[in-house]
Design a protein around this motif. Structure first.
Motif, mmCIF file in Angstrom:
data_model
loop_
_atom_site.group_PDB
_atom_site.id
_atom_site.type_symbol
_atom_site.label_atom_id
_atom_site.label_comp_id
_atom_site.label_asym_id
_atom_site.label_seq_id
_atom_site.Cartn_x
_atom_site.Cartn_y
_atom_site.Cartn_z
ATOM 1 N N ASN A 1 -1.596 16.009 -1.121
ATOM 2 C CA ASN A 1 -0.548 15.710 -2.085
ATOM 3 C C ASN A 1 -0.303 16.875 -3.015
ATOM 4 O O ASN A 1 -1.209 17.607 -3.363
ATOM 5 C CB ASN A 1 -0.958 14.499 -2.931
ATOM 6 C CG ASN A 1 -0.835 13.229 -2.131
ATOM 7 O OD1 ASN A 1 -0.002 13.144 -1.228
ATOM 8 N ND2 ASN A 1 -1.670 12.262 -2.445
ATOM 9 N N ASP B 1 1.206 4.216 -2.757
ATOM 10 C CA ASP B 1 1.032 5.647 -2.488
ATOM 11 C C ASP B 1 2.175 6.459 -3.094
ATOM 12 O O ASP B 1 1.958 7.510 -3.713
ATOM 13 C CB ASP B 1 0.989 5.921 -0.975
ATOM 14 C CG ASP B 1 -0.286 5.377 -0.345
ATOM 15 O OD1 ASP B 1 -1.220 5.047 -1.113
ATOM 16 O OD2 ASP B 1 -0.334 5.264 0.904
ATOM 17 N N GLU B 2 3.386 5.945 -2.909
ATOM 18 C CA GLU B 2 4.548 6.674 -3.442
ATOM 19 C C GLU B 2 4.542 6.665 -4.972
ATOM 20 O O GLU B 2 4.907 7.646 -5.609
ATOM 21 C CB GLU B 2 5.867 6.063 -2.930
ATOM 22 C CG GLU B 2 6.059 6.139 -1.423
ATOM 23 C CD GLU B 2 6.064 7.560 -0.866
ATOM 24 O OE1 GLU B 2 6.288 8.504 -1.646
ATOM 25 O OE2 GLU B 2 5.828 7.713 0.347
ATOM 26 N N GLY C 1 -1.563 14.193 3.782
ATOM 27 C CA GLY C 1 -2.684 13.859 2.909
ATOM 28 C C GLY C 1 -2.928 14.869 1.803
ATOM 29 O O GLY C 1 -3.694 14.619 0.900
ATOM 30 N N ILE D 1 1.902 6.584 -6.852
ATOM 31 C CA ILE D 1 0.890 7.558 -7.291
ATOM 32 C C ILE D 1 1.476 8.970 -7.256
ATOM 33 O O ILE D 1 1.294 9.768 -8.176
ATOM 34 C CB ILE D 1 -0.387 7.454 -6.408
ATOM 35 C CG1 ILE D 1 -1.081 6.117 -6.694
ATOM 36 C CG2 ILE D 1 -1.332 8.626 -6.645
ATOM 37 C CD1 ILE D 1 -2.203 5.757 -5.727
ATOM 38 N N LYS D 2 2.250 9.246 -6.194
ATOM 39 C CA LYS D 2 2.893 10.569 -6.088
ATOM 40 C C LYS D 2 3.852 10.790 -7.255
ATOM 41 O O LYS D 2 3.899 11.857 -7.848
ATOM 42 C CB LYS D 2 3.682 10.661 -4.779
ATOM 43 C CG LYS D 2 2.837 10.970 -3.574
ATOM 44 C CD LYS D 2 3.763 11.281 -2.431
ATOM 45 C CE LYS D 2 3.050 11.154 -1.098
ATOM 46 N NZ LYS D 2 3.999 11.120 0.018
ATOM 47 N N GLN E 1 0.835 -1.207 0.000
ATOM 48 C CA GLN E 1 0.000 0.000 0.000
ATOM 49 C C GLN E 1 0.874 1.264 0.000
ATOM 50 O O GLN E 1 0.646 2.196 -0.770
ATOM 51 C CB GLN E 1 -0.927 -0.010 1.232
ATOM 52 C CG GLN E 1 -1.932 1.148 1.273
ATOM 53 C CD GLN E 1 -2.804 1.195 0.011
ATOM 54 O OE1 GLN E 1 -3.440 0.206 -0.344
ATOM 55 N NE2 GLN E 1 -2.803 2.333 -0.666
ATOM 56 N N SER E 2 1.902 1.262 0.887
ATOM 57 C CA SER E 2 2.727 2.483 0.926
ATOM 58 C C SER E 2 3.546 2.634 -0.349
ATOM 59 O O SER E 2 3.777 3.753 -0.819
ATOM 60 C CB SER E 2 3.613 2.527 2.169
ATOM 61 O OG SER E 2 4.226 1.297 2.352
#
Ligand code: ADP
Length: 352
Positions: free
Chosen positions: A313, A177-178, A311, A180-181, A173-174
């Motif tokens: 971004n 997230d990265e 949160g 996606i960033k 998951q993390s």
């Protein structure tokens, strides 16, 4: 400033000065070649004219003679010969001295002019190169942060002798997230790169349609925070590229939602004034500090509140993209903001 930065700065200045001097020398060479060439031509024609002032022997006898090419050959046996020869060589020496003086002056004045011309020619190029290298180093710095996070998390997970399903899911998951960033960042960088120097094709576009199109794209995040978007844009036709303009308005709406508390309102309005149409995005969010206001359109600039809040971004690219788009339209984007009251972004475009 660290020692390395100071050394880099000195090296950079040295390189800039060396290129300025090289270019100034080229300009000076051109000036001097022209000046010397004109002097030689001027000298030749003047000497020729000077020689022609000497009267022919038929008038004054055989006291002197010329060499036919403007020069004088005195035979030394007449008063006229001596007189005209002296006048001639005085005139020639005087002319020569003046021309030499003129060229020395041209050298000194030319050096100063060449230096200023070289500075004026190189300054915009240096600025563009500096902006480019600042942009690349900022971009690589921003890329490195999520990459380091992904690497560290994966290394830590791999070092564990046993990884249960929940832990593995957390790592995935993390990582996601990265990623996606990183996607957001590369998208922003690509958009900026694509916009550089590309002229837009402008046509008559309704501000109301643009507002609706942009609002439709932010409905999801607005609903997630229970934010109501109040749209009251009248039918105003401006000169624009509709896709790009909608993208700029979407960036403003994204920010208005991102930097507002849940259940607040965002207002999208429009009006006409003189030859311009205006579109405003107003929020009731946290506002922007006076000290941050001049920088928020800079690439990668994020005010402290945005950097520290979880949160939310972003990479500080949105507003610089929006500003670029509006500039390509020949328009303007401005902001007014009061901390804890909210911000109002205004786009100004030419009416069609
Ligand atoms: P990002 O939102 O990705 O950080 P932007 O370029 O869109 O980057 O915005 C730059 C900075 O300007 C933000 O980090 C934030 O500090 C500030 N900002 C922009 N819009 C608003 C807004 N509506 N309210 C408060 N702050 C804002």
């Amino acid at each position: 400033m660290a020692l390395k930065d100071e050394v880099d700065q000195l090296k950079h200045e040295y390189r800039n000065n060396a290129s300025t001097i090289r270019l100034a020398l080229s300009y000076l060479t051109i000036i001097m070649v022209l000046s010397i060439a004109f002097s030689v031509v001027f000298y030749k024609t003047s000497i020729h004219a000077l020689g022609r002032q000497i009267p022919p022997p038929s008038i004054y006898g055989e006291g002197f003679r010329t060499d036919g090419g403007g020069g004088v050959i005195g035979n030394g046996d007449g008063g006229f010969t001596t007189f005209f020869t002296q006048r001639y060589s005085e005139g020639r020496n005087d002319l020569l001295a003046r021309l030499v003086l003129l060229n020395v002056l041209a050298f000194f004045i030319g050096s100063v002019i060449s230096f200023y011309l070289a500075r004026a020619s190189l300054e915009p190029i240096e600025e563009a190169m500096e902006a480019q290298s600042r942009f690349s180093s900022d971009a690589s710095h921003e890329l490195r942060t999520p990459l380091t996070a992904i690497r560290t998390r994966n290394e830590v997970a791999l070092r564990k002798p046993k990884l249960d399903a929940t832990e593995a899911k957390q790592v995935i998951q993390s990582n996601l997230d990265e990623v996606i960033k990183l996607e957001m960042l590369s998208e922003g960088l690509l958009r900026l790169a694509r916009q550089d120097g590309k002229p837009l094709e402008l046509s008559a576009v309704g501000l109301d349609e643009i507002a609706t199109e942009a609002i439709n794209k932010v409905i999801e995040p607005a609903q997630a925070k229970n934010i109501v978007i109040d749209e009251t844009v009248p039918k105003i036709s401006v000169l624009a590229d509709s896709a790009s303009l909608a993208q700029a308005v979407k960036i403003l709406l994204d920010n208005a939602i991102k930097y507002s508390s849940p259940k607040s309102k965002v207002f999208v309005s429009g009006y006409k004034k003189g030859k311009h149409g205006f579109l405003q995005v107003k929020d009731q969010g946290q506002g922007i500090k006076v000290a941050d206001l001049p920088h928020i359109f800079d690439r990668f600039y994020r005010a402290d509140h945005a950097r520290t809040k979880k949160g939310e971004n972003g990479y500080g690219l949105g507003l610089s993209i929006a500003q670029k788009i509006i500039e390509q339209h020949g328009g303007e984007i401005t902001v007014k903001s009061i901390v804890d009251k909210g911000s109002t972004f205004t786009i100004k475009l030419t009416l069609s």
